[in-house]
Write a protein that holds these residues in place. Structure first.
Motif, PDB file in Angstrom:
ATOM      1  N   THR B  41      24.916   5.639 -25.012  1.00  0.00           N
ATOM      2  CA  THR B  41      25.187   3.703 -25.690  1.00  0.00           C
ATOM      3  C   THR B  41      23.790   3.190 -25.835  1.00  0.00           C
ATOM      4  N   VAL B  42      22.653   3.705 -25.161  1.00  0.00           N
ATOM      5  CA  VAL B  42      21.001   3.360 -25.421  1.00  0.00           C
ATOM      6  C   VAL B  42      20.707   3.271 -26.554  1.00  0.00           C
ATOM      7  N   PHE B  43      20.988   4.883 -26.413  1.00  0.00           N
ATOM      8  CA  PHE B  43      19.898   5.771 -27.650  1.00  0.00           C
ATOM      9  C   PHE B  43      20.462   5.474 -29.071  1.00  0.00           C
ATOM     10  N   PHE B  44      22.692   5.289 -29.337  1.00  0.00           N
ATOM     11  CA  PHE B  44      22.941   4.893 -30.543  1.00  0.00           C
ATOM     12  C   PHE B  44      22.363   3.670 -30.828  1.00  0.00           C
ATOM     13  N   ILE B  45      22.024   2.303 -29.789  1.00  0.00           N
ATOM     14  CA  ILE B  45      21.309   1.437 -30.609  1.00  0.00           C
ATOM     15  C   ILE B  45      19.717   2.463 -30.908  1.00  0.00           C
ATOM     16  N   TRP B  46      18.999   2.611 -30.472  1.00  0.00           N
ATOM     17  CA  TRP B  46      17.439   2.206 -30.815  1.00  0.00           C
ATOM     18  C   TRP B  46      17.731   3.654 -32.375  1.00  0.00           C
ATOM     19  N   ALA B  47      18.356   4.418 -32.044  1.00  0.00           N
ATOM     20  CA  ALA B  47      19.073   5.635 -33.123  1.00  0.00           C
ATOM     21  C   ALA B  47      18.973   4.361 -34.740  1.00  0.00           C
ATOM     22  N   VAL B  48      20.120   3.326 -33.948  1.00  0.00           N
ATOM     23  CA  VAL B  48      20.306   2.669 -35.333  1.00  0.00           C
ATOM     24  C   VAL B  48      18.897   2.275 -36.199  1.00  0.00           C
ATOM     25  N   VAL B  49      18.206   1.857 -35.114  1.00  0.00           N
ATOM     26  CA  VAL B  49      16.730   0.884 -35.095  1.00  0.00           C
ATOM     27  C   VAL B  49      15.913   1.954 -36.349  1.00  0.00           C
ATOM     28  N   ALA B  50      15.984   3.447 -35.267  1.00  0.00           N
ATOM     29  CA  ALA B  50      15.653   4.050 -35.923  1.00  0.00           C
ATOM     30  C   ALA B  50      14.993   4.084 -37.817  1.00  0.00           C
ATOM     31  N   SER B  51      16.734   4.248 -37.598  1.00  0.00           N
ATOM     32  CA  SER B  51      17.135   4.815 -38.710  1.00  0.00           C
ATOM     33  C   SER B  51      16.660   4.261 -39.999  1.00  0.00           C
ATOM     34  N   GLN B  52      17.520   2.706 -39.519  1.00  0.00           N
ATOM     35  CA  GLN B  52      17.145   1.817 -40.855  1.00  0.00           C
ATOM     36  C   GLN B  52      15.899   1.128 -40.185  1.00  0.00           C
ATOM     37  N   TRP B  53      14.733   1.347 -40.285  1.00  0.00           N
ATOM     38  CA  TRP B  53      12.979   1.735 -39.962  1.00  0.00           C
ATOM     39  C   TRP B  53      12.328   2.507 -40.762  1.00  0.00           C
ATOM     40  N   ASN B  54      13.066   3.558 -40.698  1.00  0.00           N
ATOM     41  CA  ASN B  54      13.106   4.730 -41.697  1.00  0.00           C
ATOM     42  C   ASN B  54      13.286   4.908 -42.896  1.00  0.00           C
ATOM     43  N   LEU B  55      14.226   3.939 -43.401  1.00  0.00           N
ATOM     44  CA  LEU B  55      14.257   3.712 -44.439  1.00  0.00           C
ATOM     45  C   LEU B  55      13.628   3.081 -45.639  1.00  0.00           C
ATOM     46  N   VAL B  56      12.958   1.556 -44.962  1.00  0.00           N
ATOM     47  CA  VAL B  56      12.263   1.280 -45.069  1.00  0.00           C
ATOM     48  C   VAL B  56      10.618   1.805 -45.087  1.00  0.00           C
ATOM     49  N   LEU B  57       9.900   2.433 -44.007  1.00  0.00           N
ATOM     50  CA  LEU B  57       8.857   2.692 -43.743  1.00  0.00           C
ATOM     51  C   LEU B  57       8.799   3.829 -44.620  1.00  0.00           C
ATOM     52  N   GLY B  58       9.526   5.061 -44.204  1.00  0.00           N
ATOM     53  CA  GLY B  58       9.725   5.961 -44.912  1.00  0.00           C
ATOM     54  C   GLY B  58      10.014   6.674 -46.210  1.00  0.00           C
ATOM     55  N   VAL B  59      10.879   5.866 -46.403  1.00  0.00           N
ATOM     56  CA  VAL B  59      11.885   6.039 -47.686  1.00  0.00           C
ATOM     57  C   VAL B  59      11.530   4.793 -48.969  1.00  0.00           C
ATOM     58  N   ALA B  60      10.851   3.630 -48.010  1.00  0.00           N
ATOM     59  CA  ALA B  60      10.942   2.812 -49.360  1.00  0.00           C
ATOM     60  C   ALA B  60       9.314   2.734 -49.684  1.00  0.00           C
ATOM     61  N   GLY B  61       8.423   3.350 -48.832  1.00  0.00           N
ATOM     62  CA  GLY B  61       7.239   3.074 -48.270  1.00  0.00           C
ATOM     63  C   GLY B  61       6.256   1.899 -47.936  1.00  0.00           C
ATOM     64  N   ILE B  62       7.444   1.008 -47.123  1.00  0.00           N
ATOM     65  CA  ILE B  62       6.546   0.237 -46.828  1.00  0.00           C
ATOM     66  C   ILE B  62       6.402   0.092 -45.491  1.00  0.00           C
ATOM     67  N   PHE B  63       5.144  -0.427 -45.366  1.00  0.00           N
ATOM     68  CA  PHE B  63       4.506  -0.719 -44.120  1.00  0.00           C
ATOM     69  C   PHE B  63       4.998  -1.648 -43.046  1.00  0.00           C
ATOM     70  N   SER B  64       6.323  -1.399 -42.571  1.00  0.00           N
ATOM     71  CA  SER B  64       6.802  -3.499 -42.435  1.00  0.00           C
ATOM     72  C   SER B  64       6.798  -3.003 -40.694  1.00  0.00           C
ATOM     73  N   LEU B  65       6.254  -3.577 -40.194  1.00  0.00           N
ATOM     74  CA  LEU B  65       6.078  -3.723 -38.483  1.00  0.00           C
ATOM     75  C   LEU B  65       7.364  -4.772 -37.808  1.00  0.00           C
ATOM     76  N   ALA B  66       7.759  -5.242 -38.541  1.00  0.00           N
ATOM     77  CA  ALA B  66       8.845  -6.588 -38.246  1.00  0.00           C
ATOM     78  C   ALA B  66      10.154  -6.194 -38.242  1.00  0.00           C
ATOM     79  N   GLN B  67      10.479  -4.583 -38.438  1.00  0.00           N
ATOM     80  CA  GLN B  67      11.502  -4.448 -37.278  1.00  0.00           C
ATOM     81  C   GLN B  67      12.444  -4.638 -36.202  1.00  0.00           C
ATOM     82  N   MET B  68      11.541  -4.662 -35.350  1.00  0.00           N
ATOM     83  CA  MET B  68      11.874  -4.833 -33.942  1.00  0.00           C
ATOM     84  C   MET B  68      11.804  -6.671 -33.726  1.00  0.00           C
ATOM     85  N   ALA B  69      11.094  -7.735 -34.499  1.00  0.00           N
ATOM     86  CA  ALA B  69      12.202  -9.000 -35.588  1.00  0.00           C
ATOM     87  C   ALA B  69      12.065  -8.990 -35.629  1.00  0.00           C
ATOM     88  N   LEU B  70      13.241  -8.350 -36.067  1.00  0.00           N
ATOM     89  CA  LEU B  70      14.752  -8.548 -36.726  1.00  0.00           C
ATOM     90  C   LEU B  70      15.977  -8.140 -36.011  1.00  0.00           C
TER      91      LEU B  70
END
Lengths: 292, 328, 236
Positions: B41-70
């Motif tokens: 269950t915890v893995f699911f949660i972190w996987a969601v955060v990682a996958s969404q952050w990857n969209l911003v960081l990896g796919v869109a190339g925006i160097f945002s570190l705001a993910q944990m704040a969100l």
């Protein structure tokens, strides 16, 4: 009047500490486009090494400071050789080195934690007593920090402005390719910059820990502040960084007096956010024109 | 097999997602131990955060570190809506996800004119301010039986703000219910990722990265697409934060903590920045390694730092990238 | 024996080879020109020689010594001076410091004073401007600083990448007067130029680059007396 003097003293001291650690970061960014997130670890390394040199080795204070700076220089050099050099010129360098240095910083802090334990310790390298200006006390320690910092800044300014090496460093920052065509061995320049920056960080770490004590993660907040200063000055702008460091130091002392210590950092961060939104390239930064 | 490999990438990824989902659906029937269920269950949660952050960081190339704040915004909004307004938790979670989208759009606006490292520092500073505001606020907003509670929960945070209602429904097996909620959340987030990566937004970002001149000339507006990614990825991030709070029953300032940010970042980088499956691979691998290192806990951080640095130096495209190179 | 010798040189960016097996040679004291239309790899040849771009195949020899594996600073030390396209001055430095940067190798540093005097004699305008920031110069002055900086390095061969690029016709004449003067003084020079006719009567030897390959080689005079070359390659 007394209050103003008090704020002035502590602001100048803070500014001096920030300036020493920030110019190293600015140099690195200017030459390599690299944000060194291991800076926090380097600060802690410097503080602990000085304490270790005095307590375990029995070194006198100046030698202990030199030992710490040497350790910082070696660590900085290793960061270049092991992390930055292999990926130089590769795609996504800025992102990758940012993440790699985060990892290195984490390792440094954890190693220090393992070696020295998690409990706060006092910095051995410090002066007690002080000078009285009316009813305001100016601790010798603050004076020492200030004078050392000014000497350091002057030394770096001389190095950059007057020496052959300094000219090569500035040339590399302004145009990497042209510097190479002049025969500048840029990899050696990068190594020199990282070592210099490591030594400056170590020195700054001694200063910070002499005021607030030693902790393995003591570098985290100062590092964030150093980055803030770099960003406000415009990344890579070395003289601007030194100037902004003193301004931020004064501002922090003022905010601490007006609103209390616990809000100082938050208010400072809010100011920075405002600066970034108002002037995205920093106060002294040139607007970048992207040519396609 | 050959047919599978020659499928259009989007359809292939959807198919993989469906297969994995079916597989994970069956897991509770095979092994019912509470420990495994909770870890997953915890893995699911972190996987969601990682996958969404990857969209911003990896796919869109925006160097945002705001993910944990969100993530924290999602968690705190849920707790506060439920605690102060007495909202049902599922309703509070959905509302919190929308709040997160709003906050993310504001941050996105702030970042629009900034370049790479400036974005990183701005977003880091924003997260830090949120943390400091929460922790340093000691003024009592209400005084429940447990004592003084500041508006944002202070250093202790919120607890006892209700649960998903699965305890009443499933009794002692409630954690299996949470498992399925987490699984569905991850499925939704990953399907969303695949749709983004292979859809017009992903195409636009690839265009902007590979040939900015042409892309701009064809009317691809970087800022507009950046805002879209900021907003959309925040929805699932906020929801993950909300579910994290609901699952553990506590929401505290550790959600903002820097080590957690590094841990998730390491997942993305180890797995493969900008790849479709990299963040999930990374999340699985790092959580597994983290469990293994728990025995020698003082080496955990050193190991994490080493893995992070080594992976970036040696595998610029992460583990998913290696797989691709071999496949070719 | 030739001073600079390329044989079968290949280099490029990404998956594509821009230059595909180039062979050419420049003899000691010779004025050589590499001409051809834009985008056919002239600059790439110079970048490969000076090591800014790694050669993917073939050999580069300077007086018999292979340069292919060396880093750019070693190549400069070996005697290759490359004045890049668009000058690439150090904008935040004065003219004087820019020139001094040219002599930053230990061997050149010993000669700094003498060479500086030479450059100022050759380009008196720079003497008056020596305190000015490079970023405030005009295009022609910038070109002079670029070439002067190259002269400060000394070296055995001077490579100039499109010295006339982006300048007004009258300034181009001045620059080419300077280049010719340098050639007469016995320097070995390799010039890259788009305007083949402009350079043909000065060049001892000419190479025409077409789509990454040498399409024609001969003397400058021979080039001017071969009208079919214009028709085929230069659209004239």
């Amino acid at each position: 009047m007394d209050v103003a003097l008090q704020i002035l003293f502590s602001g100048l001291t803070l500014g001096a500490v920030y300036a020493v650690s920030t110019i190293g970061l600015a140099l690195i960014y200017g030459a390599l486009n690299m944000l060194n997130m291991a800076q926090g670890g380097l600060l802690a390394l410097g503080g602990y090494m000085a304490m270790w040199a005095m307590q375990a080795m029995g070194f006198p204070a100046p030698l202990a400071a030199l030992t710490a700076m040497a350790a910082g220089a070696v660590a900085g050099g290793l960061i270049f050789l092991l992390a930055a050099r292999p990926m130089l010129g590769g795609e996504g360098f800025e992102t990758r080195i940012f993440i790699a240095t985060i990892g290195i910083g984490l390792m440094l802090e954890s190693l220090i934690l393992k070696a020295f334990g998690p409990q706060p310790q006092a910095q051995s390298l410090r002066l007690d007593g002080g000078l009285m200006f009316g009813r305001v006390n100016l601790p010798w320690q603050n004076l020492l920090i200030f004078v050392t910092a000014i000497l350091m800044l002057a030394g770096v300014a001389l190095l950059l402005g007057r020496s052959r090496l300094g000219r090569a460093i500035r040339a590399t920052s302004m145009n990497r390719e042209a510097a190479q065509l002049m025969g500048v061995p840029i990899r050696r320049i990068y190594l020199t910059i990282l070592m210099l920056s490591g030594a400056l960080a170590a020195l700054s770490g001694i200063m910070i820990s002499s005021m607030s004590g030693l902790l393995p993660n003591m570098g985290a907040d100062p590092m964030l502040k150093a980055f803030i200063i770099c960003v406000v000055a415009g990344l890579g702008n070395v003289p601007g960084a030194a100037l902004v460091a003193f301004a931020i130091g004064m501002l922090e002392a003022l905010i601490q007096y007006l609103f209390g210590v616990q809000y100082a950092f938050a208010i400072l961060l809010c100011l920075v956010i405002a600066v970034l939104i108002w002037r995205p390239q920093g106060i002294f930064g040139q607007k970048e024109v992207v040519r396609l | 097999m050959i047919r599978f490999l020659t499928l259009a990438p989007a359809r292939r990824d959807f198919l993989i997602a469906a297969l994995l989902f079916a597989l994970m659906l069956a897991v509770p029937l095979l092994t019912g131990t509470r420990y495994v269920m909770t870890q997953l269950t915890v893995f699911f949660i972190w996987a969601v955060v990682a996958s969404q952050w990857n969209l911003v960081l990896g796919v869109a190339g925006i160097f945002s570190l705001a993910q944990m704040a969100l993530f924290a915004v999602g968690a705190y909004a849920t707790a506060m809506l439920a605690y102060y307004l007495g909202l049902m938790l599922p309703a509070a979670m959905l509302l919190a996800a929308l709040v997160t989208v709003g906050v993310s759009l504001v941050i996105g606006f702030g970042c629009l004119r900034l370049r790479g490292p400036y974005v990183a520092l701005l977003t880091l500073a924003i997260g830090q301010v949120m943390y400091l505001v929460v922790v340093n606020d000691t003024e009592c907003f209400t005084t429940p039986a447990s004592g003084c509670l500041p508006l944002f929960g202070g250093a202790r945070g919120f607890s006892r703000f209700g649960d998903l209602g699965l305890r009443d429904l499933l009794g002692s097996k409630w954690y299996i219910g949470h498992y399925y909620v987490g699984l569905v959340l991850l499925l939704a987030a990953q399907v969303f990722c695949i749709a983004i990566i292979h859809g017009p937004l992903g195409l636009a970002f690839r265009g902007l990265r590979d040939n900015p001149g042409l892309a701009l000339a064809r009317g691809v507006s970087r800022t507009r697409y950046q805002l879209w990614v900021f907003g959309l990825s925040a929805f699932f991030t906020g929801l993950a934060g909300a579910f994290h709070g609901a699952h553990f029953g506590v929401v505290g300032p550790t959600a903002f903590a820097f080590p957690m940010l590094l841990f998730i970042l390491a997942m993305i980088v180890v797995g493969g920045l900008g790849t479709t499956w990299g963040p999930l691979i990374g999340a699985a691998l790092l959580m597994w390694a983290d469990e293994g290192l728990r025995e020698v806990s003082d080496w955990r951080e050193i190991g994490l730092g080493l893995v992070l640095a080594l992976c970036v130096v040696l595998f610029p495209r992460g583990l998913a990238g290696i797989r691709l190179r071999v496949a070719r | 024996m030739s001073l600079l010798e390329l044989s079968g040189l290949r280099a490029g960016y990404g998956a594509q080879d821009v230059i595909r097996g180039i062979s050419l040679s420049v003899a000691e004291g010779e004025f050589a020109a590499l001409v051809g239309p834009n985008g056919h790899g002239k600059t790439t040849v110079l970048r490969a020689i000076s090591g800014l771009l790694r050669a993917r195949g073939g050999q580069i020899l300077l007086a018999g010594q292979p340069l292919t594996r060396l880093r750019p600073d070693r190549i400069v030390a070996a005697g290759v001076v490359h004045v890049p396209q668009g000058d690439l001055l150090f904008p935040g430095m004065s003219v004087l410091d820019n020139l001094r940067m040219g002599a930053c190798l230990p061997a050149a540093a010993a000669e700094e004073k003498r060479r500086l005097e030479e450059v100022f004699t050759l380009l008196p305008k720079l003497r008056d401007r020596q305190g000015q920031l490079a970023s405030t110069l005009s295009g022609g002055e910038r070109r002079m600083v670029g070439i002067g900086r190259g002269l400060m390095t000394g070296g055995r061969i001077l490579m100039l990448d499109e010295p006339s690029l982006g300048l007004a016709p009258i300034v181009i004449d001045q620059i080419y007067d300077l280049v010719q003067q340098l050639a007469k003084s016995g320097r070995t020079i390799l010039v890259v130029e788009e305007n083949a006719v402009r350079i043909a009567d000065m060049a001892d030897r000419m190479y025409l680059l077409d789509n990454g390959e040498i399409a024609w080689a001969g003397t400058g005079a021979g080039f001017l007396s071969s009208p079919e070359i214009f028709a085929t390659y230069l659209g004239g």
